[in-house]
Motif scaffolding. Structure first.
Motif, PDB file in Angstrom:
ATOM      1  N   SER A 127      17.967   4.665   4.298  1.00  0.00           N
ATOM      2  CA  SER A 127      17.817   6.123   4.240  1.00  0.00           C
ATOM      3  C   SER A 127      16.366   6.514   3.951  1.00  0.00           C
ATOM      4  CB  SER A 127      18.748   6.730   3.190  1.00  0.00           C
ATOM      5  OG  SER A 127      18.464   6.195   1.906  1.00  0.00           O
ATOM      6  N   VAL A 128      15.708   5.766   3.076  1.00  0.00           N
ATOM      7  CA  VAL A 128      14.305   6.048   2.749  1.00  0.00           C
ATOM      8  C   VAL A 128      13.414   5.689   3.928  1.00  0.00           C
ATOM      9  CG1 VAL A 128      12.389   5.469   1.194  1.00  0.00           C
ATOM     10  CG2 VAL A 128      14.693   5.810   0.273  1.00  0.00           C
ATOM     11  N   THR A 129      13.660   4.550   4.529  1.00  0.00           N
ATOM     12  CA  THR A 129      12.881   4.130   5.699  1.00  0.00           C
ATOM     13  C   THR A 129      12.977   5.168   6.816  1.00  0.00           C
ATOM     14  OG1 THR A 129      13.136   1.790   5.190  1.00  0.00           O
ATOM     15  CG2 THR A 129      12.643   2.333   7.464  1.00  0.00           C
ATOM     16  N   ASN A 130      14.174   5.626   7.101  1.00  0.00           N
ATOM     17  CA  ASN A 130      14.359   6.628   8.161  1.00  0.00           C
ATOM     18  C   ASN A 130      13.669   7.941   7.811  1.00  0.00           C
ATOM     19  OD1 ASN A 130      15.846   4.847   9.686  1.00  0.00           O
ATOM     20  ND2 ASN A 130      17.812   5.553   8.877  1.00  0.00           N
ATOM     21  N   LEU A 131      13.775   8.345   6.563  1.00  0.00           N
ATOM     22  CA  LEU A 131      13.108   9.571   6.118  1.00  0.00           C
ATOM     23  C   LEU A 131      11.591   9.448   6.266  1.00  0.00           C
ATOM     24  CD1 LEU A 131      13.332  12.362   4.692  1.00  0.00           C
ATOM     25  CD2 LEU A 131      13.085  11.123   2.542  1.00  0.00           C
ATOM     26  N   PHE A 132      11.036   8.320   5.834  1.00  0.00           N
ATOM     27  CA  PHE A 132       9.597   8.096   5.929  1.00  0.00           C
ATOM     28  C   PHE A 132       9.124   8.107   7.385  1.00  0.00           C
ATOM     29  CE2 PHE A 132       9.110   7.715   1.600  1.00  0.00           C
ATOM     30  CZ  PHE A 132       7.871   7.247   1.219  1.00  0.00           C
ATOM     31  N   LYS A 133       9.863   7.429   8.241  1.00  0.00           N
ATOM     32  CA  LYS A 133       9.468   7.371   9.652  1.00  0.00           C
ATOM     33  C   LYS A 133       9.502   8.765  10.274  1.00  0.00           C
ATOM     34  CE  LYS A 133      10.651   2.543  10.342  1.00  0.00           C
ATOM     35  NZ  LYS A 133       9.313   2.037  10.453  1.00  0.00           N
ATOM     36  N   ASN A 134      10.486   9.568   9.915  1.00  0.00           N
ATOM     37  CA  ASN A 134      10.564  10.939  10.417  1.00  0.00           C
ATOM     38  C   ASN A 134       9.391  11.772   9.912  1.00  0.00           C
ATOM     39  OD1 ASN A 134      11.623  13.901  10.118  1.00  0.00           O
ATOM     40  ND2 ASN A 134      12.850  12.927  11.712  1.00  0.00           N
ATOM     41  N   LYS A 135       9.095  11.663   8.621  1.00  0.00           N
ATOM     42  CA  LYS A 135       7.947  12.391   8.050  1.00  0.00           C
ATOM     43  C   LYS A 135       6.643  11.941   8.702  1.00  0.00           C
ATOM     44  CE  LYS A 135       7.144  12.720   3.949  1.00  0.00           C
ATOM     45  NZ  LYS A 135       6.596  12.431   2.719  1.00  0.00           N
ATOM     46  N   GLY A 136       6.565  10.654   9.003  1.00  0.00           N
ATOM     47  CA  GLY A 136       5.362  10.111   9.622  1.00  0.00           C
ATOM     48  C   GLY A 136       5.069  10.758  10.963  1.00  0.00           C
ATOM     49  N   ILE A 137       6.119  11.019  11.733  1.00  0.00           N
ATOM     50  CA  ILE A 137       5.932  11.682  13.032  1.00  0.00           C
ATOM     51  C   ILE A 137       5.355  13.075  12.832  1.00  0.00           C
ATOM     52  CG2 ILE A 137       7.146  12.585  15.058  1.00  0.00           C
ATOM     53  CD1 ILE A 137       6.770   9.489  14.966  1.00  0.00           C
ATOM     54  N   THR A 141       0.836  -1.211   0.000  1.00  0.00           N
ATOM     55  CA  THR A 141       0.000   0.000   0.000  1.00  0.00           C
ATOM     56  C   THR A 141       0.864   1.253   0.000  1.00  0.00           C
ATOM     57  OG1 THR A 141      -1.734  -1.182   1.172  1.00  0.00           O
ATOM     58  CG2 THR A 141      -1.858   1.218   1.194  1.00  0.00           C
ATOM     59  N   THR A 142       1.896   1.276   0.838  1.00  0.00           N
ATOM     60  CA  THR A 142       2.789   2.436   0.883  1.00  0.00           C
ATOM     61  C   THR A 142       3.487   2.611  -0.464  1.00  0.00           C
ATOM     62  OG1 THR A 142       3.124   2.127   3.249  1.00  0.00           O
ATOM     63  CG2 THR A 142       4.746   3.477   2.103  1.00  0.00           C
ATOM     64  N   SER A 143       3.906   1.504  -1.056  1.00  0.00           N
ATOM     65  CA  SER A 143       4.536   1.547  -2.370  1.00  0.00           C
ATOM     66  C   SER A 143       3.596   2.164  -3.409  1.00  0.00           C
ATOM     67  CB  SER A 143       4.919   0.129  -2.789  1.00  0.00           C
ATOM     68  OG  SER A 143       5.424   0.103  -4.093  1.00  0.00           O
ATOM     69  N   ARG A 144       2.338   1.752  -3.380  1.00  0.00           N
ATOM     70  CA  ARG A 144       1.343   2.262  -4.336  1.00  0.00           C
ATOM     71  C   ARG A 144       1.007   3.723  -4.064  1.00  0.00           C
ATOM     72  NH1 ARG A 144      -3.676   2.740  -3.450  1.00  0.00           N
ATOM     73  NH2 ARG A 144      -3.757   1.187  -1.803  1.00  0.00           N
ATOM     74  N   VAL A 145       0.735   4.065  -2.801  1.00  0.00           N
ATOM     75  CA  VAL A 145       0.320   5.435  -2.453  1.00  0.00           C
ATOM     76  C   VAL A 145       1.397   6.452  -2.803  1.00  0.00           C
ATOM     77  CG1 VAL A 145      -0.205   6.969  -0.508  1.00  0.00           C
ATOM     78  CG2 VAL A 145      -1.358   4.759  -0.694  1.00  0.00           C
ATOM     79  N   PHE A 146       2.652   6.097  -2.520  1.00  0.00           N
ATOM     80  CA  PHE A 146       3.748   7.039  -2.752  1.00  0.00           C
ATOM     81  C   PHE A 146       4.454   6.806  -4.087  1.00  0.00           C
ATOM     82  CE2 PHE A 146       3.198   7.142   1.862  1.00  0.00           C
ATOM     83  CZ  PHE A 146       3.018   8.499   2.032  1.00  0.00           C
ATOM     84  N   ASN A 147       3.905   5.870  -4.876  1.00  0.00           N
ATOM     85  CA  ASN A 147       4.421   5.593  -6.208  1.00  0.00           C
ATOM     86  C   ASN A 147       5.929   5.313  -6.177  1.00  0.00           C
ATOM     87  OD1 ASN A 147       4.138   5.183  -8.945  1.00  0.00           O
ATOM     88  ND2 ASN A 147       4.540   7.322  -9.453  1.00  0.00           N
ATOM     89  N   MET A 148       6.314   4.409  -5.273  1.00  0.00           N
ATOM     90  CA  MET A 148       7.717   4.024  -5.124  1.00  0.00           C
ATOM     91  C   MET A 148       7.831   2.507  -5.162  1.00  0.00           C
ATOM     92  SD  MET A 148       8.974   6.610  -2.117  1.00  0.00           S
ATOM     93  CE  MET A 148      10.712   6.220  -2.328  1.00  0.00           C
ATOM     94  N   ARG A 149       8.910   2.041  -5.737  1.00  0.00           N
ATOM     95  CA  ARG A 149       9.154   0.603  -5.744  1.00  0.00           C
ATOM     96  C   ARG A 149       9.430   0.123  -4.320  1.00  0.00           C
ATOM     97  NH1 ARG A 149      13.188   2.095  -8.866  1.00  0.00           N
ATOM     98  NH2 ARG A 149      14.626   0.668  -7.794  1.00  0.00           N
ATOM     99  N   LYS A 150       9.007  -1.089  -4.026  1.00  0.00           N
ATOM    100  CA  LYS A 150       9.230  -1.645  -2.682  1.00  0.00           C
ATOM    101  C   LYS A 150      10.721  -1.731  -2.357  1.00  0.00           C
ATOM    102  CE  LYS A 150       6.727  -4.558  -0.617  1.00  0.00           C
ATOM    103  NZ  LYS A 150       6.020  -5.744  -0.150  1.00  0.00           N
ATOM    104  N   GLU A 151      11.538  -1.996  -3.373  1.00  0.00           N
ATOM    105  CA  GLU A 151      12.984  -2.063  -3.153  1.00  0.00           C
ATOM    106  C   GLU A 151      13.510  -0.717  -2.650  1.00  0.00           C
ATOM    107  OE1 GLU A 151      11.342  -4.849  -5.724  1.00  0.00           O
ATOM    108  OE2 GLU A 151      11.670  -2.777  -6.358  1.00  0.00           O
ATOM    109  N   GLU A 152      12.970   0.349  -3.187  1.00  0.00           N
ATOM    110  CA  GLU A 152      13.381   1.695  -2.758  1.00  0.00           C
ATOM    111  C   GLU A 152      12.967   1.945  -1.309  1.00  0.00           C
ATOM    112  OE1 GLU A 152      15.222   5.415  -3.376  1.00  0.00           O
ATOM    113  OE2 GLU A 152      15.242   3.603  -4.598  1.00  0.00           O
ATOM    114  N   LEU A 153      11.769   1.495  -0.959  1.00  0.00           N
ATOM    115  CA  LEU A 153      11.284   1.672   0.415  1.00  0.00           C
ATOM    116  C   LEU A 153      12.110   0.872   1.426  1.00  0.00           C
ATOM    117  CD1 LEU A 153       7.431   1.511  -0.207  1.00  0.00           C
ATOM    118  CD2 LEU A 153       8.797   3.542   0.334  1.00  0.00           C
ATOM    119  N   GLN A 154      12.795  -0.168   0.966  1.00  0.00           N
ATOM    120  CA  GLN A 154      13.606  -1.009   1.847  1.00  0.00           C
ATOM    121  C   GLN A 154      14.934  -0.342   2.234  1.00  0.00           C
ATOM    122  OE1 GLN A 154      12.706  -3.962   3.101  1.00  0.00           O
ATOM    123  NE2 GLN A 154      10.803  -4.146   1.972  1.00  0.00           N
ATOM    124  N   ARG A 155      15.359   0.642   1.451  1.00  0.00           N
ATOM    125  CA  ARG A 155      16.629   1.316   1.759  1.00  0.00           C
ATOM    126  C   ARG A 155      16.535   2.006   3.116  1.00  0.00           C
ATOM    127  NH1 ARG A 155      17.565   5.373  -2.590  1.00  0.00           N
ATOM    128  NH2 ARG A 155      19.056   6.114  -1.056  1.00  0.00           N
TER     129      ARG A 155
END
Length: 132
Positions: free
Chosen positions: A59-69, A43-57
Motif C-alpha cells: 500500500s505504501v509502495t503504490n502510494l509512493f509511486k502514484n505521488k511520484g508521477i 535514501t528514501t527511508s531517510r528523506v521521508f523519515n520512514m522505516r524501510k519495512e514500512e516502505l516495503q508494504r
C-alpha cells in the motif's frame, strides 16, 4: 494590472527566475525518482523519515509511486514553462509547489516549508520583483 503583467505573453523571465524555477523542477524530479524508482532505498527511508519495512508494504509502495508521477509531472510542466518562457506556466506550477509545501508543513512536517517550499518561495519572489 500586476496579474496582466505577470501573464503577459512575450515577457522574458529573468535568469535568476529561470534558475530558481529550474531548481524547483530538479527537486521534483529527484522526489519523483525517490518515490517511483527508489521506493525501498535507504535514501528514501531517510528523506521521508520512514522505516524501510514500512516502505516495503504494498500500500505504501503504490502510494509512493502514484505521488511520484504527480511530482514528475510538476517538474515536466515547470521545465516546459522554462523552455517556452511561459511565465503563466511557471507561476501556476510554482504556486502549486508552494501550497503543497504549506499544506505539508501544517499536516506532516514543519521542515517541508523549507525543504520543498523555500525554492518555490524564492522563485515567486523573483517573479514578483520582475514586475517592478
Amino acid at each position: 494590472d500586476i496579474l496582466s503583467k505577470l501573464f503577459k505573453k512575450g515577457e522574458t523571465m529573468s535568469i535568476i527566475t529561470l534558475i530558481l524555477a529550474g531548481i524547483v523542477a530538479l527537486e521534483h524530479l529527484y522526489i519523483m525518482y525517490l518515490e517511483t524508482f527508489a521506493t525501498h532505498s535507504d535514501t528514501t527511508s531517510r528523506v521521508f523519515n520512514m522505516r524501510k519495512e514500512e516502505l516495503q508494504r504494498d500500500s505504501v509502495t503504490n502510494l509512493f509511486k502514484n505521488k511520484g508521477i504527480y511530482n514528475g509531472l510538476i517538474a515536466v510542466f515547470l521545465l516546459y514553462g522554462i523552455f517556452t518562457n511561459s511565465q503563466l506556466l511557471v507561476t501556476v506550477f510554482v504556486l502549486n509547489v508552494f501550497f503543497a509545501a504549506v499544506y505539508g508543513a501544517v499536516t506532516a512536517n514543519k521542515k517541508i516549508i523549507f525543504t520543498q517550499g523555500e525554492p518555490a518561495i524564492l522563485t515567486l519572489f523573483s517573479l514578483i520583483i520582475s514586475l517592478f
